[in-house]
Design a protein around this motif. Structure first.
Motif, mmCIF file in Angstrom:
data_model
loop_
_atom_site.group_PDB
_atom_site.id
_atom_site.type_symbol
_atom_site.label_atom_id
_atom_site.label_comp_id
_atom_site.label_asym_id
_atom_site.label_seq_id
_atom_site.Cartn_x
_atom_site.Cartn_y
_atom_site.Cartn_z
ATOM 1 N N ARG A 173 194.961 23.225 -63.766
ATOM 2 C CA ARG A 173 194.883 21.863 -63.245
ATOM 3 C C ARG A 173 194.400 21.889 -61.790
ATOM 4 N NH1 ARG A 173 200.048 18.282 -64.373
ATOM 5 N NH2 ARG A 173 199.463 19.042 -66.436
ATOM 6 N N ILE A 174 193.524 20.948 -61.455
ATOM 7 C CA ILE A 174 193.026 20.831 -60.082
ATOM 8 C C ILE A 174 193.235 19.395 -59.605
ATOM 9 C CG2 ILE A 174 191.295 22.633 -60.453
ATOM 10 C CD1 ILE A 174 189.185 20.403 -60.548
ATOM 11 N N HIS A 219 171.602 19.351 -61.465
ATOM 12 C CA HIS A 219 171.642 19.737 -60.050
ATOM 13 C C HIS A 219 172.992 20.335 -59.637
ATOM 14 C CE1 HIS A 219 167.750 17.905 -59.514
ATOM 15 N NE2 HIS A 219 168.202 16.718 -59.849
ATOM 16 N N GLY A 220 173.554 21.167 -60.495
ATOM 17 C CA GLY A 220 174.776 21.890 -60.159
ATOM 18 C C GLY A 220 176.049 21.070 -60.223
ATOM 19 N N ALA A 221 175.997 19.889 -60.835
ATOM 20 C CA ALA A 221 177.185 19.031 -60.901
ATOM 21 C C ALA A 221 177.229 18.295 -62.239
ATOM 22 C CB ALA A 221 177.186 18.029 -59.749
ATOM 23 N N PHE A 269 180.962 15.885 -60.110
ATOM 24 C CA PHE A 269 181.912 16.987 -59.911
ATOM 25 C C PHE A 269 181.118 18.238 -59.603
ATOM 26 C CE2 PHE A 269 184.297 20.622 -61.689
ATOM 27 C CZ PHE A 269 185.485 20.510 -60.979
ATOM 28 N N HIS A 270 181.252 18.758 -58.377
ATOM 29 C CA HIS A 270 180.510 19.941 -57.953
ATOM 30 C C HIS A 270 181.090 21.169 -58.643
ATOM 31 C CE1 HIS A 270 178.652 22.955 -55.345
ATOM 32 N NE2 HIS A 270 177.851 21.998 -54.917
ATOM 33 N N MET A 271 180.265 21.911 -59.367
ATOM 34 C CA MET A 271 180.762 23.008 -60.193
ATOM 35 C C MET A 271 181.256 24.202 -59.389
ATOM 36 S SD MET A 271 180.598 21.837 -63.204
ATOM 37 C CE MET A 271 180.994 23.314 -64.125
ATOM 38 N N VAL A 272 180.712 24.406 -58.199
ATOM 39 C CA VAL A 272 181.141 25.541 -57.375
ATOM 40 C C VAL A 272 182.363 25.165 -56.547
ATOM 41 C CG1 VAL A 272 180.488 27.130 -55.522
ATOM 42 C CG2 VAL A 272 178.805 26.504 -57.278
ATOM 43 N N GLU A 273 182.305 24.029 -55.859
ATOM 44 C CA GLU A 273 183.393 23.614 -54.968
ATOM 45 C C GLU A 273 184.558 22.984 -55.715
ATOM 46 O OE1 GLU A 273 181.648 21.011 -52.121
ATOM 47 O OE2 GLU A 273 180.320 22.552 -51.280
ATOM 48 N N GLU A 274 184.329 22.552 -56.967
ATOM 49 C CA GLU A 274 185.336 21.883 -57.790
ATOM 50 C C GLU A 274 185.902 20.660 -57.089
ATOM 51 O OE1 GLU A 274 188.255 24.618 -59.288
ATOM 52 O OE2 GLU A 274 186.845 25.447 -60.760
ATOM 53 N N SER A 276 177.311 30.373 -58.875
ATOM 54 C CA SER A 276 177.867 31.378 -57.957
ATOM 55 C C SER A 276 178.612 32.485 -58.698
ATOM 56 C CB SER A 276 178.795 30.711 -56.938
ATOM 57 O OG SER A 276 179.979 30.235 -57.556
ATOM 58 N N THR A 277 179.100 32.192 -59.883
ATOM 59 C CA THR A 277 179.857 33.189 -60.658
ATOM 60 C C THR A 277 179.193 33.511 -61.993
ATOM 61 O OG1 THR A 277 181.216 31.444 -61.653
ATOM 62 C CG2 THR A 277 182.059 32.480 -59.631
#
Length: 378
Positions: A192-193, A210-212, A232-237, A161-162
């Motif tokens: 930190r998340i 697959h994006g994760a 870990f979803h790379m877009v939604e974190e 997405s980025t």
């Protein structure tokens, strides 16, 4: 004298995007326009997309001295010809004590790969993104000191997405808590998340698919440990449990399970270590537990060097398992034919660390460059 006709630029781009990286590196010397074209980040993306469409072959980077790279999808003939199987590479100057030496500045650890980039931790604090194929490396913001009593897992993935890469560090701390930090390449700042669910512990380097990012993980439930694949979803974190491991191997010891990859599927190797058998399972349909399929199950006495500890790295398109034997030998094992081929690196360290990667033109500096829209790359 009659001159040769000039091909349209879009046709040239199309042809070049289908060539192996090693030839494109050589073709940079043809002319300044070709140098500019092949060095363009947008062309690197186009070439990467073509490579993935054609199911590009993986390689194993052997972190040792000298630095070497081996073809995972080597044919039987190539396995008998070392010149076709493996070639030597160079460490980036920034990782070495002096530009002319081959000695590294401290211990080197691996944290995963994505699109030809490899994430490297040097001396526990300095970190790099490194493309060994094009010999480019970028030092990122230093890591904060970590608790030596905790366990740390890393991962490197791509945020579509980025159009940016992210490094993820998962640290297990006291009270079954986890601390998760993310660095985006465009900002080069650690933040930190929210961490994993309490009681879940990841291990080894994350696998991007697959994006994760994916890790093998365990969760204590009463007297038992339950093993799952955490993503870990790379877009939604956000973290989520992708799928439990196959029911047949739930009783296996955690340190005998290894998460690997086969093409665009996750696979799980069970029995790496001292078990009497080694088996492999493929997750044919992403995220669907019922799609786990056993690829093979072999008795350990059929494995070359079974007296050593082993780490299965990947399952190839030709049905071979690439195995790291104790950081000393690399073995291509055919479970159907029960045959194996062995490669022993010419290393001065007496051991190596393996990293699975693909060859690409993607530069670690790519996300610092201004994104330019150009129709010929669309």
């Amino acid at each position: 004298m009659e001159t040769l006709p000039q091909l349209p630029e879009d046709i040239i781009v199309n042809i070049l995007s289908r060539l192996p990286v090693k030839y494109l590196i050589q073709l940079k010397c043809v002319s300044k326009p070709w140098l500019s074209l092949i060095s363009d980040p947008q062309f690197a993306r186009l070439h990467l997309a073509q490579s993935k469409k054609n199911n590009i072959s993986q390689r194993v980077l052997l972190i040792t001295q000298p630095l070497e790279s081996a073809a995972c999808e080597a044919s039987d003939n190539d396995l008998d010809d070392e010149s076709k199987l493996i070639f030597e590479l160079k460490y980036p100057a920034a990782m070495k004590k002096t530009p002319d030496s081959d000695e590294l500045v401290g211990w080197l650890g691996l944290g995963g790969s994505c699109d030809g980039l490899i994430f490297v931790v040097l001396g526990h604090e300095r970190i790099f993104l490194w493309n060994p194929t094009i010999r480019e490396a970028l030092e990122l913001a230093k890591l904060r000191p970590f608790d030596p009593k905790g366990t740390i897992s890393y991962g490197l993935g791509y945020n579509s997405s980025t159009d940016d890469y992210k490094v993820v560090r998962v640290t297990a701390i006291a009270s079954n808590e986890t601390e998760v930090e993310v660095l985006e390449l465009k900002t080069n700042i650690w933040r930190r998340i929210q961490g994993l669910q309490s009681g879940i512990e990841t291990e080894a380097g994350g696998i991007f698919l697959h994006g994760a990012l994916h890790w093998l993980a365990s969760r204590q439930t009463g007297p038992k440990k339950i093993y799952v694949i955490v993503a870990f979803h790379m877009v939604e974190e956000k973290f989520y449990e992708l799928v439990p491991i196959p029911d047949n191997i739930k009783e296996s010891k955690h340190d005998l399970l290894v998460l690997g990859i086969s093409g665009d599927c996750l696979c799980l190797f069970n029995g790496c270590g001292n078990e009497t058998v080694l088996e492999a399972w493929l997750l044919k349909e992403y995220g669907v537990k019922s799609s786990w399929t056993r690829l093979f199950c072999v008795h350990r006495e059929t494995l070359h060097g079974h007296k050593h500890w082993e780490n299965a790295l990947c399952y190839t398109k030709t049905g071979k398992v690439v195995i790291d034997y104790d950081g000393r030998e690399l073995v291509w094992y055919d479970p159907k034919e029960k045959t194996s081929k062995t490669f022993t690196p010419r290393n001065e360290w007496d051991w190596f660390q393996p990293a699975i990667y693909i060859e690409s033109l993607v530069s670690p500096h790519c996300c610092y460059a201004t994104n330019r829209h150009n129709d010929k790359f669309v």
